[in-house]
Design an enzyme around this catalytic site. Sequence first.
Site, short mmCIF file in Angstrom:
data_model
loop_
_atom_site.label_atom_id
_atom_site.label_comp_id
_atom_site.label_asym_id
_atom_site.label_seq_id
_atom_site.Cartn_x
_atom_site.Cartn_y
_atom_site.Cartn_z
N HIS A 90 0.78 -1.24 0.02
CA HIS A 90 -0.03 -0.11 0.08
C HIS A 90 0.93 1.30 -0.07
O HIS A 90 1.99 1.25 0.24
CB HIS A 90 -0.86 0.05 1.26
N GLU A 102 7.93 0.98 4.84
CA GLU A 102 7.36 0.22 5.73
C GLU A 102 7.60 -1.27 5.08
O GLU A 102 7.28 -1.61 3.69
CB GLU A 102 5.74 0.49 5.95
N HIS A 117 4.05 7.21 3.77
CA HIS A 117 5.31 5.98 3.60
C HIS A 117 4.74 4.93 2.35
O HIS A 117 3.50 4.84 1.96
CB HIS A 117 5.37 5.34 4.75
CO CO Z 1 1.53 1.55 6.28
#
Ligand code: CO
Length: 133
Positions: A7, A128, A79
């Site tokens: 994502h 991440e 992120h």
């Molecule tokens: Co995230």
Amino acid sequence: MQPRLNHIALAVPDLAVAVRDWSRIPGVAISPPEDLPEHGIRLVFVTLANCRLELMEPLGENSPVAGFLARNPRGGLHHLSLEVPDLGDALQDLAGKGIAPLAPPRPGAHGTPVAFLHPRHFTGALVELEETT
Ligand code: CO
């Protein structure tokens, strides 16, 4: 194995406004809001055909997103999340390259372990790493 993009996360000052805005894109599906007190965020996922957007607003006093929004009042890219098959292996590999996570791995939005890598290592992008199930 090449990591998959899981994502893209945007920090938003007002989740209800963000949901209203993003729901105007034809065809998108948006999940109900979810509180993650241990991460200091409330979030929704915007489902696209090949990826998801995570829209997150600060939750609680010491939200890590609050500082970002102080610098970016309208919100913005926070992120990128990349999937790895084994987070421990990935972090061990990165440690050998002088890259340490910002904090020890912990359960993320989907219950799988995640760790964050400082933007200085990746051309200004907070990364991440998320272990795939
Ligand atoms: Co995230």
